[in-house]
Scaffold this motif. Structure first.
Motif, PDB file in Angstrom:
ATOM      1  N   ASN A 436       1.589  -8.851  -5.966  1.00 17.08           N
ATOM      2  CA  ASN A 436       0.530  -7.958  -5.516  1.00 17.08           C
ATOM      3  C   ASN A 436       0.748  -6.585  -6.126  1.00 17.08           C
ATOM      4  O   ASN A 436       1.799  -5.960  -5.928  1.00 17.08           O
ATOM      5  N   SER A 437      -0.222  -6.090  -6.888  1.00 14.72           N
ATOM      6  CA  SER A 437       0.011  -4.892  -7.688  1.00 14.72           C
ATOM      7  C   SER A 437      -1.263  -4.080  -7.849  1.00 14.72           C
ATOM      8  O   SER A 437      -2.376  -4.539  -7.565  1.00 14.72           O
ATOM      9  N   ALA A 438      -1.085  -2.852  -8.310  1.00 13.19           N
ATOM     10  CA  ALA A 438      -2.204  -1.955  -8.591  1.00 13.19           C
ATOM     11  C   ALA A 438      -1.851  -1.084  -9.783  1.00 13.19           C
ATOM     12  O   ALA A 438      -0.689  -0.725  -9.991  1.00 13.19           O
ATOM     13  N   CYS A 574       1.838   1.132 -13.249  1.00 17.56           N
ATOM     14  CA  CYS A 574       1.653   0.028 -12.312  1.00 17.56           C
ATOM     15  C   CYS A 574       2.758   0.025 -11.262  1.00 17.56           C
ATOM     16  O   CYS A 574       3.922   0.298 -11.566  1.00 17.56           O
ATOM     17  N   ILE A 575       2.371  -0.312 -10.042  1.00 17.68           N
ATOM     18  CA  ILE A 575       3.315  -0.513  -8.937  1.00 17.68           C
ATOM     19  C   ILE A 575       3.046  -1.908  -8.371  1.00 17.68           C
ATOM     20  O   ILE A 575       1.900  -2.297  -8.177  1.00 17.68           O
ATOM     21  N   ARG A 576       4.126  -2.628  -8.105  1.00 20.46           N
ATOM     22  CA  ARG A 576       4.003  -4.022  -7.669  1.00 20.46           C
ATOM     23  C   ARG A 576       4.968  -4.298  -6.528  1.00 20.46           C
ATOM     24  O   ARG A 576       6.045  -3.713  -6.435  1.00 20.46           O
ATOM     25  N   GLU A 588      -3.657  -4.590  -3.827  1.00 16.11           N
ATOM     26  CA  GLU A 588      -4.853  -5.045  -4.535  1.00 16.11           C
ATOM     27  C   GLU A 588      -6.110  -4.846  -3.703  1.00 16.11           C
ATOM     28  O   GLU A 588      -7.148  -4.398  -4.219  1.00 16.11           O
ATOM     29  N   GLU A 589      -6.048  -5.171  -2.416  1.00 11.38           N
ATOM     30  CA  GLU A 589      -7.235  -4.994  -1.574  1.00 11.38           C
ATOM     31  C   GLU A 589      -7.615  -3.524  -1.464  1.00 11.38           C
ATOM     32  O   GLU A 589      -8.787  -3.168  -1.522  1.00 11.38           O
ATOM     33  N   ARG A 590      -6.622  -2.649  -1.306  1.00  7.92           N
ATOM     34  CA  ARG A 590      -6.920  -1.218  -1.189  1.00  7.92           C
ATOM     35  C   ARG A 590      -7.407  -0.658  -2.528  1.00  7.92           C
ATOM     36  O   ARG A 590      -8.258   0.229  -2.561  1.00  7.92           O
TER      37      ARG A 590
END
Length: 953
Positions: A436-438, A574-576, A588-590
Motif C-alpha cells: 500500500n503506497s502513495a 514514494c512512501i509505502r 492509497e485510499e486517502r
C-alpha cells in the motif's frame, strides 16, 4: 494492678542510602572478643557494600556486601584473602531481608532471613575483636580507609533495626548527631521506589530494576527493545518473501507492535504468497444418527486466536477455505427457501447457510449458482436426497465470514442416511498493506490521518524512495509535544521529538546516498526509556529518555504524511507500508481524494530485482514484483530452487538454443549477421551438466560463433572427456583431455566447466578438479547458438568433433546450464516462446536422478525405443542381432506386464467390494479405519458413476 491500655512497640526508624557515596559510621564496642551485628535491608541493586570494618588490634579488615543478589563476607589481611563465604540468593527483590553477622574467636558466621538453610560458617586463622568503627553502606570519601575501597560501589537502598552487640542503634540520636555520623542519608523514611509498578514492560516482558531505572527481559516474548514493544517477527508471509525467504514455517505477528502476539503459520512462497493456518480437525469425518433434537456439532480450533486470525485476514488480498460435504440421503436444505438442515458458523458467530463455491445470503451451493446440480429443482446436490453418495464441495471466500469455527449437521437419522465432511485449512494470499503506497508529486501536498494520543509507546515504520535531497516524511504536533521524521540530507535521516522537556533528536547517517530511487526502510520508536531510529540494516541509533518528560504522548493534531502543517519542506517521492503501532494506514485510499498525491508507486524491480537469481527476470506488478524463471535452469519464487530437468536423446536428436538477442537481429536484418555481434564477447563461461551414456564417440555440447570460433565437449572413442576450445579462427583448437576413467559406463556423470579468460577449471563428479591454460585466445566472440546432441547445420569444426558428431549423442542429458541459459528447460517447458529448435526423438525423463540399479532399468527402457528406428550405417552386425533380441524380449516383457496388471486390478476390485460389505455390516470403527473405509467407499461410488473405463484394459 499496674497496667496500660496500649502496646508499647519499638520505634522502627528506617534510613535511606540515597547514592553510592552515602554511608553511616557507628562506633564499635571496645574490649570484647566477639562481634555481633544484625540489621535489615531492602534494595533493587544486585551489588553494593553493606558493612565494613577494620580488624581491631591487627591489620586487615572484613567486608559484608551484596554480589549478584547474594550476601558475601570477605575477610582479608594485606595482600592475602583469609576467607570468602556466601549466603542467601535473590536478595535484590525490593523486599526486607535480615542479616545477622557474628564473629567469635576464630569462627565467623552469617545468617540471612533467620533461615539456617541460608547461612554460612567458616573458621579463620585469627581472632576478631570489637573496637573499630563500623561503616554501613559505604565509606567517607576523605581519609584512607582501604577496607572500604571496593569495585562494586556503595549500597543504595534502605536499612532498619540496626543492632551492634545485641544493642539496638537509636537512629534518632544519629540524626541529631549525638551518636555516630553519616553522609547523604534520609533518616526516618525508606525512599525506595518500585519502578516496576506499574509495569511498563509490554507483551509480557519481565520487569526488574535497579535504584535508578527498570529493565525489561524480553526473552520468549517475540518482541524486542527497551520495553519489549517492537516485534521481532514479520507481519505476514509476504514480508518474509520479500526478504528472500523460501517456503516454510514462520512466526508472524499480524498486528505488529499491537497487543496480539505472534503465531506459527506455513508460508507457501509461489508466484503468489499463501499463508496456511491449520486447525485441529482436518480428517474426513463420518456422521450418522443426527437430527434436530440431537445434532452433530463440531468445533474447529485454530493455531491462532480469532483476533489474530482477523488481523491476518484483514491484511490479506484474498482468503479462502475449502468445505466438502459428502452425503447419502442427507440434505442441507429442507426446501430451497425453507429452514436449513445443516449450517456452519464463522468468525462473526453468525449462522451461514451457503456452502463451498457459493455466495453469502443466497442459501445455495456451487452447483446452484452454476445451474449444474444433479436435480435442477434444488440448489445443492445433496438436496436431491438420493440413496447414493454425492457431494457439495467448494471454497468459501467471503473474508468477513472466515474462518469456519463450527459445523452443525442434523439430517442423518433416517434409514440409510449418512454424511461426511472435511474442512481444509484457512488459506490467505498476499498482504495488501505491504504494498500500500502513495506518490507525493509536489512539496506542498500531504496526507493526514488520526494519530497517537495518550500512547505509552509510539512506533512508526515505512519504506520510502526518492531522488530528492531532503523532505519531511511525517509530522505530528501537540500544544507542547511533537514528533517528526525527515530526510535531512541525501544520507541522513533525523527523528526529532519533544515530550515536554525540550526538543531531542536521534540521527542515522548512511555511508551511501538514500535518494537513489531505491526502497529504504525506516523505523522510529519512542517509549518511556528511550528513543530509537533505524534505517535499512544500518546500526540502530538511540537516546535515553530524560527523566522529567511525559510518560505518555500528548499530541492533539492530525498526522501529516509527506509534508507538514506549514506546507514547507514537503517530501517528493514514494512512501509505502506506513504503520503506526502496528496499524497500517491506507495511503492509497486517502491519495485518491488528495490533490498532488497519487495512489501506488511503480518501480519495485529496481529495489527487489536482485532477489531474482540464476538468470531469472524481475517482472513488475502493481502490488510488488515476481521472478520469471522461464529461461533459468532453476524454479521457485526467486529462481533458486534447483530442478533436475533431464531428457533422453535418441539417434540423431538435436536441440539448438539460439542466443535470443542475436537470433532476433539476424531474423530482421538482411546485412551480414556477424557485423552485429562485434561487441558481444564472452571472457568467461560457467557450464554445468550431467550425462549418462554407453556410446562413444559422442558429442555432448557445442557452442558456435559467427566468427568460426567454437567450444565442443565430446567423449572420445575410449570414453575420455575432451574439451576443445577454438577462440582464434586462424589457429588450431586447444584440446584438454580428462582421462580419469571411461565416462561411457552407463553411470550418471557430473561435469562443471568454468573459464575465466585463459584459465580453464574442470570438475568431474564433484571430486576431480583440474586446471588448464588456453593458448588460442581469451575472447569468445559473437556466440551464435548452443547445440546438444547432434550438429545439423554446416559447421567448420575439427576432425575429432566431426567424428563425435557422426552419431551425435544417445543417452541422458540433465541439468544443463550455460551461464544463465537452461536449454533443456527451454526446449521442454517453453518451446513455443524460447528461441530453441528441436529435431529428432527428444523426451523428458527422470534419468538424471536415477543411480545404481535404477539406471540400468532406465537404459533398458529407452533402448527399446532407440533401436526401433533405422540403425546407423557401419554399426556391427552383432549389435543389430542384439538389438533384434532386445525387441523380442521387450515385447514378451510388455505382454507379461499387461497380464499382471489385469490380474492386480481384478483383485483390487474384489477386495474393495468386500470392504464395502464389511463396512456396512460392522458400522463405525475407530476414527482412522472409518475414514479409510469411507474414502474407499466414496472412491468406489465415484469410480462407478464417473469413470467406468478405469478398469477396462
Amino acid at each position: 494492678g499496674n497496667m496500660s491500655f496500649s502496646c508499647l512497640e519499638p520505634q522502627v526508624v528506617p534510613v535511606t542510602f540515597l547514592s553510592s557515596s552515602s554511608y553511616l559510621a557507628l562506633p564499635g564496642t571496645s574490649g570484647q572478643d566477639e562481634v555481633f551485628i544484625s540489621f535489615q535491608f531492602r534494595t533493587w541493586n544486585k551489588e553494593g557494600l553493606l558493612l565494613s570494618s577494620k580488624l581491631h588490634q591487627t591489620s586487615g579488615g572484613f567486608l559484608l556486601y551484596l554480589s549478584d543478589g547474594k550476601v558475601k563476607i570477605s575477610l582479608h589481611k594485606p595482600g592475602k584473602a583469609l576467607s570468602d563465604i556466601t549466603a542467601g540468593a535473590g536478595l535484590n527483590n525490593g523486599q526486607w531481608h535480615s542479616v545477622s553477622f557474628s564473629a567469635k574467636r576464630n569462627h565467623i558466621s552469617v545468617i540471612v532471613d533467620n533461615d539456617v538453610t541460608s547461612s554460612a560458617h567458616a573458621s579463620i586463622p585469627l581472632q576478631i575483636y570489637s573496637g573499630d568503627p563500623f561503616y554501613f553502606g559505604g565509606c567517607p570519601s576523605s581519609g584512607n580507609i582501604s577496607e572500604c575501597n571496593t569495585s562494586f560501589g556503595g549500597f543504595q537502598g534502605c536499612m532498619r533495626l540496626i543492632s551492634i552487640g545485641n544493642k539496638a542503634v537509636d537512629m534518632i540520636s544519629v540524626q541529631q548527631n549525638v551518636f555516630g555520623n553519616f553522609s547523604d542519608l534520609q533518616i526516618d523514611l525508606c525512599g525506595i521506589i518500585d519502578r516496576c509498578l506499574p509495569n511498563y514492560c509490554e507483551h509480557g516482558g519481565e520487569c526488574s530494576q535497579s535504584w535508578n531505572s527498570f529493565y525489561c527481559n524480553c526473552a520468549n516474548t517475540g518482541y524486542k527493545g527497551a520495553t519489549c514493544h517492537y516485534p521481532i517477527y514479520e507481519q505476514s508471509c509476504e514480508a518474509y518473501k520479500h526478504r528472500g525467504n523460501t517456503s516454510g514455517f514462520y512466526n508472524i505477528d499480524s498486528d505488529g507492535s499491537g497487543p496480539l502476539g505472534p503465531f506459527l503459520v506455513y508460508c507457501n512462497m509461489t508466484d503468489a504468497t499463501w499463508t496456511i493456518i491449520q486447525h485441529n480437525n482436518t480428517n474426513l469425518t463420518r456422521v450418522k444418527s443426527a437430527n434436530r433434537e440431537n445434532p452433530h456439532t463440531v468445533f474447529f480450533k485454530y493455531s491462532a486466536s480469532l483476533d489474530q486470525l482477523q488481523a491476518t485476514i484483514n491484511h490479506a488480498e484474498h482468503c479462502e477455505q475449502e468445505l466438502a460435504y459428502h452425503c447419502k440421503k442427507s440434505r442441507l436444505l429442507d426446501k430451497p427457501d425453507g429452514m436449513p438442515l445443516s449450517w456452519w458458523i464463522g468468525r462473526t458467530n453468525e449462522t451461514q447457510t451457503y456452502w463451498g463455491g457459493s455466495l453469502p445470503a443466497v442459501q445455495k451451493c456451487a452447483c446452484g449458482l452454476e445451474g449444474s446440480c444433479i436435480d435442477s429443482q434444488h440448489y445443492c446436490n445433496c438436496d436431491a436426497d438420493r440413496d447414493e453418495w454425492t457431494n457439495d464441495t467448494g471454497f468459501l471466500s467471503y473474508k468477513e465470514h472466515l474462518p469456519v469455527t463450527e459445523i452443525v449437521i442434523t439430517d442423518t437419522n433416517r434409514p440409510n442416511s449418512e454424511a461426511a465432511y472435511k474442512l481444509g485449512p484457512l488459506l490467505c494470499r498476499g498482504d495488501r498493506t505491504f504494498w500500500n503506497s502513495a506518490s507525493f508529486n509536489t512539496e506542498t501536498s500531504y496526507l493526514h490521518f488520526p494519530t497517537f494520543h495518550g500512547e505509552l509507546s509510539a512506533d512508526v515504520s515505512f519504506f520510502f524512495k526518492t531522488t530528492a535531497s531532503s523532505g519531511v516524511f511525517l509530522e505530528n504536533l501537540g500544544i507542547q509535544d511533537f514528533i517528526r521524521i525527515e530526510l535531512y540530507s541525501p544520507s541522513e535521516v533525523i527523528f526529532s521529538f519533544d515530550v515536554g522537556n525540550g526538543p531531542s533528536e536521534v540521527t542515522v547517517q548512511s555511508l551511501t546516498s538514500l535518494n537513489d530511487n531505491q526502497w529504504h526502510y525506516v523505523k522510529a520508536e519512542r517509549n518511556i526509556k528511550e528513543a530509537s531510529l533505524q534505517v535499512d540494516q544500518l546500526p540502530q541509533s538511540s537516546h535515553s529518555a530524560p527523566p522529567d518528560g511525559h510518560i505518555r504522548l500528548q499530541l492533539n493534531s492530525q498526522l501529516f504524511v509527506g509534508g507538514t502543517a506549514s506546507r514547507q519542506k514537503g517530501f517528493l517521492g514514494c512512501i509505502r507500508s506506513l504503520q503506526l503501532n502496528g496499524m497500517a494506514l491506507d495511503l492509497e485510499e486517502r491519495a485518491k481524494i488528495t490533490p498532488g498525491v497519487e495512489p501506488g508507486c511503480p518501480g519495485h524491480c529496481s529495489s527487489y530485482g536482485n532477489l531474482c537469481h540464476n538468470g531469472g527476470k524481475c517482472r513488475e506488478k502493481y502490488s510488488g514484483f515476481s521472478c520469471d524463471c522461464t529461461f533459468s535452469a532453476y524454479a521457485g519464487p526467486f529462481c533458486k530452487k534447483g530442478k533436475h530437468i533431464s531428457a533422453y536423446f535418441g539417434t540423431g536428436t538435436s536441440v539448438t538454443y539460439n542466443f535470443q538477442e542475436y537470433y532476433t537481429l539476424a531474423k530482421n536484418s538482411s546485412s551480414h549477421a556477424s557485423s552485429f555481434y562485434a561487441d558481444m564477447t564472452l571472457n568467461r563461461e560457467a557450464i554445468t551438466f550431467a550425462f549418462r551414456t554407453t556410446r562413444t564417440p559422442s558429442l555432448l555440447l557445442y557452442v558456435s560463433s559467427f566468427y568460426k570460433e567454437y567450444l565442443s565437449v565430446i567423449l572420445t572413442r575410449n570414453g575420455d572427456l575432451q574439451i576443445r576450445y577454438k577462440l582464434d579462427s586462424h589457429q588450431d583448437p586447444d584440446v584438454f583431455n580428462i582421462n580419469i576413467k571411461s565416462m561411457a559406463d552407463g553411470q550418471l556423470q557430473h561435469v562443471k566447466i568454468n573459464r575465466e579468460e585463459e584459465m580453464l577449471f574442470v570438475e568431474v563428479n564433484q571430486n576431480e578438479r583440474m586446471k588448464f591454460i588456453l593458448s588460442s585466445g581469451t575472447e569468445f566472440n559473437a556466440i551464435k547458438s548452443l547445440t546438444l546432441g547432434k550438429i545439423l547445420e554446416n559447421s567448420d569444426v575439427d576432425e575429432e568433433t566431426m567424428k563425435a558428431n557422426s552419431q551425435g549423442f544417445i543417452g541422458c542429458l540433465s541439468s544443463v546450464q550455460f551461464n544463465h541459459i537452461a536449454p533443456l528447460k527451454a526446449a521442454l517447458h517453453h518451446s513455443s516462446s524460447a528461441p530453441v529448435i528441436v529435431k529428432g526423438r527428444f523426451t523428458e525423463s527422470n534419468c538424471g536422478t536415477l543411480t545404481g540399479a535404477d539406471s540400468t532399468s532406465s537404459e533398458t527402457t529407452h533402448s527399446f525405443a532407440d533401436h526401433s528406428g533405422p540403425i546407423d550405417e557401419g554399426e556391427p552386425l552383432a549389435n543389430a542381432i542384439r538389438s533384434d533380441s532386445a525387441i523380442i524380449g521387450g515385447v514378451i516383457a510388455v505382454v507379461i506386464f499387461i497380464l499382471l496388471c489385469i490380474t492386480a486390478i481384478a483383485i483390487r476390485i474384489y477386495k474393495q467390494k468386500n470392504i464395502y460389505s464389511k463396512n456396512e455390516a460392522k458400522g463405525s470403527e475407530n476414527e482412522d479405519s472409518a475414514e479409510s473405509a469411507l474414502k474407499s467407499e466414496l472412491s468406489m461410488q465415484n469410480t462407478a458413476n464417473e469413470n467406468q473405463k478405469e478398469y477396462f484394459f
